[in-house]
Design a protein around this motif. Structure first.
Motif, PDB file in Angstrom:
ATOM      1  N   CYS A 240      40.765  35.582  35.921  1.00 50.14           N
ATOM      2  CA  CYS A 240      40.325  36.942  35.592  1.00 50.14           C
ATOM      3  C   CYS A 240      40.511  37.934  36.729  1.00 50.14           C
ATOM      4  CB  CYS A 240      38.866  36.922  35.167  1.00 50.14           C
ATOM      5  SG  CYS A 240      37.725  36.638  36.530  1.00 50.14           S
TER       6      CYS A 240
ATOM      7  N   ALA B 276      38.432  38.540  39.193  1.00 49.43           N
ATOM      8  CA  ALA B 276      37.193  39.091  39.752  1.00 49.43           C
ATOM      9  C   ALA B 276      37.139  38.803  41.254  1.00 49.43           C
ATOM     10  CB  ALA B 276      35.977  38.498  39.053  1.00 49.43           C
TER      11      ALA B 276
ATOM     12  N   ASN C 241      39.342  41.086  43.181  1.00 53.32           N
ATOM     13  CA  ASN C 241      38.805  42.454  43.229  1.00 53.32           C
ATOM     14  C   ASN C 241      37.670  42.614  44.230  1.00 53.32           C
ATOM     15  OD1 ASN C 241      40.504  43.547  41.311  1.00 53.32           O
ATOM     16  ND2 ASN C 241      39.184  42.986  39.612  1.00 53.32           N
TER      17      ASN C 241
ATOM     18  N   TYR D  31      29.261  39.304  32.481  1.00 57.25           N
ATOM     19  CA  TYR D  31      28.364  38.303  33.084  1.00 57.25           C
ATOM     20  C   TYR D  31      27.547  38.865  34.239  1.00 57.25           C
ATOM     21  CZ  TYR D  31      31.831  37.913  36.802  1.00 57.25           C
ATOM     22  OH  TYR D  31      32.664  38.186  37.846  1.00 57.25           O
TER      23      TYR D  31
ATOM     24  N   THR E 225      32.862  43.775  38.498  1.00 55.77           N
ATOM     25  CA  THR E 225      33.776  43.054  39.383  1.00 55.77           C
ATOM     26  C   THR E 225      35.227  43.263  38.947  1.00 55.77           C
ATOM     27  OG1 THR E 225      33.704  41.055  38.051  1.00 55.77           O
ATOM     28  CG2 THR E 225      32.081  41.237  39.803  1.00 55.77           C
ATOM     29  N   GLY E 226      35.432  43.960  37.854  1.00 54.10           N
ATOM     30  CA  GLY E 226      36.795  44.211  37.374  1.00 54.10           C
ATOM     31  C   GLY E 226      37.452  42.988  36.776  1.00 54.10           C
ATOM     32  N   CYS E 227      36.648  42.047  36.265  1.00 53.44           N
ATOM     33  CA  CYS E 227      37.212  40.803  35.736  1.00 53.44           C
ATOM     34  C   CYS E 227      38.022  41.034  34.459  1.00 53.44           C
ATOM     35  CB  CYS E 227      36.116  39.773  35.487  1.00 53.44           C
ATOM     36  SG  CYS E 227      35.014  40.211  34.123  1.00 53.44           S
ATOM     37  N   GLY E 228      37.700  42.075  33.718  1.00 57.45           N
ATOM     38  CA  GLY E 228      38.491  42.402  32.527  1.00 57.45           C
ATOM     39  C   GLY E 228      38.040  41.711  31.259  1.00 57.45           C
ATOM     40  N   LEU E 229      36.937  40.942  31.321  1.00 56.74           N
ATOM     41  CA  LEU E 229      36.474  40.246  30.120  1.00 56.74           C
ATOM     42  C   LEU E 229      36.028  41.243  29.043  1.00 56.74           C
ATOM     43  CD1 LEU E 229      34.546  37.281  31.768  1.00 56.74           C
ATOM     44  CD2 LEU E 229      36.507  37.071  30.240  1.00 56.74           C
TER      45      LEU E 229
ATOM     46  N   ARG F  26      37.193  44.211  28.452  1.00 54.44           N
ATOM     47  CA  ARG F  26      38.379  44.800  27.826  1.00 54.44           C
ATOM     48  C   ARG F  26      38.880  43.885  26.700  1.00 54.44           C
ATOM     49  NH1 ARG F  26      43.402  43.129  29.431  1.00 54.44           N
ATOM     50  NH2 ARG F  26      45.145  44.282  28.555  1.00 54.44           N
TER      51      ARG F  26
ATOM     52  N   LYS G 240      41.132  47.622  38.081  1.00 57.48           N
ATOM     53  CA  LYS G 240      40.250  47.211  39.195  1.00 57.48           C
ATOM     54  C   LYS G 240      38.795  47.249  38.746  1.00 57.48           C
ATOM     55  CE  LYS G 240      42.688  46.451  43.069  1.00 57.48           C
ATOM     56  NZ  LYS G 240      42.443  45.486  44.112  1.00 57.48           N
TER      57      LYS G 240
END
Lengths: 136, 145
Positions: free
Chosen positions: A12, A14, A17, B58, B77-81, B83, B95
């Motif tokens: 992912c 994270a 980032n 999360y 954290t910009g993990c994108g989950l 989205r 980001k």
């Protein structure tokens, strides 16, 4: 040093980032995502703390590691838009009733751009039908 | 409290997109789509009751604040989950995540204030009243005029 468990990592980004010293490098191409954890001597555990999959640990010695994720293709347009473990995680975190839209479409496996198009088409259809409806 | 769209009023001028960009550092959270020559439809965040984006988040950066699906940028954290968890494709990550926040803390979202065709509102009552009035007119006039 960072140790990553490839079985747990969902790809992912994270960790990349939140890393203040740019020691976790991403490389996205159209078909693949590569994440590299470089040798890191910093006294910092942000990546470990913020990993959604708890895939990272700090160890005394470790080599540079890379994981390559094949990106999943959208079932409608074919554009590659996410790693499979991320989509599986979302599938696992949502109740089954929310995983399909009113027409039974499994939207998780469709890219965000096609999801927007589908929503726009649905709304337009409703409006055009309303416009052309004749009174009894 | 999502933004309700009266599509039959939308003229497809994209003013809502620009207004959104103006208050969100160049990022627009509205997407105007065109259906051939028939219609233009702005696609907005629905602020879902069971917000799947918030369920996927999360760190609780996305959370329900009353009817609004709010976003705390400092926890992202910009993990994108999120989205990937939005069924309508209206959460973006670059980001950091960004999505419609109904222009909080402003009282009225900027897109609504800007729309020259008066097609947007957050007031469910006025949106449904308008739709009912239109249906009644149709019946009274014997179909669409």
């Amino acid at each position: 040093m960072i140790k990553v468990d490839p079985a747990l990592c969902i790809g992912c980004l994270a960790c990349s980032n939140v890393c203040p010293s740019k020691n976790i490098v991403r490389d996205d191409t159209i078909e693949k995502r590569t994440i590299s954890w470089k040798k890191c001597g910093e006294e910092c555990d942000l990546c470990v703390e913020f990993c959604p999959a708890r895939a990272l640990t700090l160890v005394a010695e470790s080599e540079e590691t890379s994981i390559v994720f094949e990106l999943v293709a959208c079932r409608i347009c074919g554009a590659r838009y996410a790693t499979e473990p991320m989509l599986r995680r979302i599938e696992g975190s949502l109740p089954e009733a929310l995983q399909k839209d009113s027409s039974g479409l499994a939207w998780i496996w469709i890219c965000p751009i096609c999801r927007r198009n589908i929503e726009a088409e649905r709304a337009t259809r409703e409006m055009v039908l309303g416009r052309s409806r004749k009174s009894p | 409290m999502p933004v309700y769209v009266d599509i039959s009023r939308c003229i497809g001028c994209r003013s809502c997109e620009v207004a959104c960009q103006r208050v969100h550092e160049g990022w627009s959270h509205v997407n105007v789509h065109y259906a051939g020559y028939h219609a233009a439809v702005p696609v907005f965040c629905h602020h879902c009751q069971e917000a799947t984006c918030a369920k996927a988040c999360y760190t609780s950066a996305l959370y329900k604040d009353g009817e609004r699906t709010a976003f705390a940028v400092d926890k992202c954290t910009g993990c994108g989950l999120c989205r990937l968890a939005c069924p309508f494709g209206v959460v973006w990550t670059d980001k950091l995540a960004h999505k419609c926040d109904l222009c909080s803390p402003r009282e009225t979202p900027t897109c609504i204030l800007t729309c020259p065709a008066n097609a947007l509102t957050t007031d469910y009552e006025s949106a449904s009243r308008r739709a009912r009035a239109r249906a009644a007119m149709m019946v009274a006039h014997g179909g669409r005029r």
